[in-house]
Write a protein that holds these residues in place. Sequence first.
Motif, PDB file in Angstrom:
ATOM      1  N   GLU A 280     -89.639  29.000  36.493  1.00 42.11           N
ATOM      2  CA  GLU A 280     -88.685  30.027  36.066  1.00 42.11           C
ATOM      3  C   GLU A 280     -87.868  30.543  37.246  1.00 42.11           C
ATOM      4  O   GLU A 280     -86.672  30.792  37.122  1.00 42.11           O
ATOM      5  CB  GLU A 280     -89.424  31.173  35.392  1.00 42.11           C
ATOM      6  N   GLY A 389     -88.869  36.023  22.303  1.00 40.88           N
ATOM      7  CA  GLY A 389     -89.388  36.724  23.472  1.00 40.88           C
ATOM      8  C   GLY A 389     -89.460  38.222  23.284  1.00 40.88           C
ATOM      9  O   GLY A 389     -90.098  38.929  24.074  1.00 40.88           O
ATOM     10  N   GLU A 394     -92.523  35.093  19.349  1.00 41.60           N
ATOM     11  CA  GLU A 394     -93.019  34.235  20.410  1.00 41.60           C
ATOM     12  C   GLU A 394     -91.907  33.361  20.983  1.00 41.60           C
ATOM     13  O   GLU A 394     -91.159  32.721  20.238  1.00 41.60           O
ATOM     14  CB  GLU A 394     -94.164  33.361  19.892  1.00 41.60           C
ATOM     15  N   ALA A 395     -91.814  33.330  22.312  1.00 44.27           N
ATOM     16  CA  ALA A 395     -90.742  32.584  22.978  1.00 44.27           C
ATOM     17  C   ALA A 395     -90.963  31.083  22.913  1.00 44.27           C
ATOM     18  O   ALA A 395     -90.008  30.307  23.013  1.00 44.27           O
ATOM     19  CB  ALA A 395     -90.612  33.041  24.429  1.00 44.27           C
ATOM     20  N   GLY A 396     -92.201  30.630  22.749  1.00 44.95           N
ATOM     21  CA  GLY A 396     -92.492  29.203  22.776  1.00 44.95           C
ATOM     22  C   GLY A 396     -92.687  28.575  21.419  1.00 44.95           C
ATOM     23  O   GLY A 396     -93.278  27.491  21.312  1.00 44.95           O
ATOM     24  N   VAL A 397     -92.196  29.227  20.367  1.00 45.06           N
ATOM     25  CA  VAL A 397     -92.356  28.717  19.005  1.00 45.06           C
ATOM     26  C   VAL A 397     -90.976  28.661  18.341  1.00 45.06           C
ATOM     27  O   VAL A 397     -90.226  29.638  18.394  1.00 45.06           O
ATOM     28  CB  VAL A 397     -93.288  29.633  18.174  1.00 45.06           C
ATOM     29  N   THR A 422     -86.390  25.741  22.248  1.00 37.90           N
ATOM     30  CA  THR A 422     -86.189  25.912  23.682  1.00 37.90           C
ATOM     31  C   THR A 422     -86.134  24.535  24.344  1.00 37.90           C
ATOM     32  O   THR A 422     -86.666  23.560  23.798  1.00 37.90           O
ATOM     33  CB  THR A 422     -87.332  26.714  24.329  1.00 37.90           C
ATOM     34  N   ARG A 424     -87.848  23.460  26.738  1.00 39.17           N
ATOM     35  CA  ARG A 424     -89.217  22.984  26.995  1.00 39.17           C
ATOM     36  C   ARG A 424     -89.830  22.363  25.751  1.00 39.17           C
ATOM     37  O   ARG A 424     -90.569  21.369  25.839  1.00 39.17           O
ATOM     38  CB  ARG A 424     -90.074  24.142  27.502  1.00 39.17           C
ATOM     39  N   LEU A 425     -89.538  22.941  24.587  1.00 43.03           N
ATOM     40  CA  LEU A 425     -90.034  22.343  23.351  1.00 43.03           C
ATOM     41  C   LEU A 425     -89.375  20.994  23.093  1.00 43.03           C
ATOM     42  O   LEU A 425     -90.023  20.063  22.606  1.00 43.03           O
ATOM     43  CB  LEU A 425     -89.772  23.293  22.180  1.00 43.03           C
ATOM     44  N   ARG A 428     -91.042  18.347  24.905  1.00 42.97           N
ATOM     45  CA  ARG A 428     -92.316  17.966  24.273  1.00 42.97           C
ATOM     46  C   ARG A 428     -92.111  17.128  23.017  1.00 42.97           C
ATOM     47  O   ARG A 428     -93.080  16.624  22.446  1.00 42.97           O
ATOM     48  CB  ARG A 428     -93.115  19.216  23.918  1.00 42.97           C
TER      49      ARG A 428
END
Length: 480
Positions: A280, A389, A394-397, A422, A424-425, A428
């Motif tokens: 980050e 966020g 949730e920031a990662g969903v 995101t 990052r997702l 993945r």
Amino acid sequence: MTAYRDAMDAPVPELATRAARCAERLRAADDLLLASHIDADGLTSAGIASTALERAGIAHDVVFEKQLDREAVERYAAADYDAVFFTDFGSGQLDVITDYEAFTPVIADHHQPADAAIEFHLNPLLEGLDGGSELSGAGASYCVARALEGDDGDNRDLAALAVVGAVGDMQVVEGELIGANAGIVAEGVEAGVLDASKDLAVFGTQTRPLPKLLAYASDVPIPGITGDRNGALRFLDGLDAELREDGEWKAWADLDTAARRTVVSALVQRAMRTGVGADEIEALIGTTYTLCGEERGSELRDASEFSTLLNATARYDRAAVGLAVCRGERGAPLDAARDLLREHRQTLATGVDVVREVGVERESHVQWFHAGDRLPETVVGIVAGMAMGEDGVEAGVPIIAFAEKDDGGDDEPGVKVSMRGTPRLVERGLDLSTVAAEAAAAVGGDGGGHEVAAGATVPAGRETDFVAAADAAVSEQLGS
């Protein structure tokens, strides 16, 4: 006759043949309509195309659509146009467009094509390029614009708009534009209309005073600064740098190199002390794209701020204002765009409050909320991204947002769906374009878009079924 000598002289060599073919058909058009999408990428696509067509002496009308559907295509067919030039959409609607023989379609798009073929079709996906990260709709239009040049013409100045479109379409990857977009950046730099350099990767460097700049910078949250105006003030007051002028805080664009280094160094140190992750912290610095011909301190000087200004026009049914700004008009059009931007920011700020009030539901692999009629369908996706966020989100969903669709009084209005993920997702394996298409098809709707952001329209009452289908699709993609 195109200005580039061969494919390797084109901005995107892989698309040179398609660009030349599209340009040739546009030159031959007796009565031409330019149709484009309403977001920042669609507006810049139209701005590039309209400017290039005018320079080539090709008369044309312009229309914008929130969504290209059968009703819109029927209107074009009934209007007796010889050809219709679709920018930033059209590929995904080929199955509808090819049902009509009243006009010749010419398409410059970057979305997933439907299962149909036409002669004049430029799309990076047709040549193995990624339409989600390597070339935007504006970039596709730019390829055609370069092919429209005459021997004494030069449309490379339009590269600046292509970059605004790519940035507005969230195609920045790990801090910079890549692939074919990078080639367009290079042309813009060579033409003297763009500067691409490493700098603080925070929104508002041209227009926001430093305390507001840092307090509002949420992409890399730094405890004690992000979301804390007083904390940002204390942080800046403690630095040994010239950050004020005549008692007023400067904007980032007004700082000299030494002052910028001082602020960045202190930000990094604060981030490290407060436990911000190394990845980050690295994201604090990225490539910024500056439009050299625009006034310093103007929203138009920075590609990201320019794209936000454009989003505030057509999303409120003022596409003509955004197009005028893209075509270089200032004065009244720019004033109107700024007024719309102020309204847009207020709507977005209110939108996050709406999300808090209606609440976010959590499924196994996605989260979602329904704004009903409390948010315009044109901004609900932006609000969804902003809400990630926030407390309870949730920031990662991946997040799914619903809003009632304005169908102009139809008896059976649909529901607008916007989805955000995101980067990052996506790394993945997330592909929201596929998720939107599959989940919408499962409930009798239509969807698509990009890996990190997608949308759909579904029948009212089928929202929970859409969520269930999307949840299953995301689970399959992420292997969880």
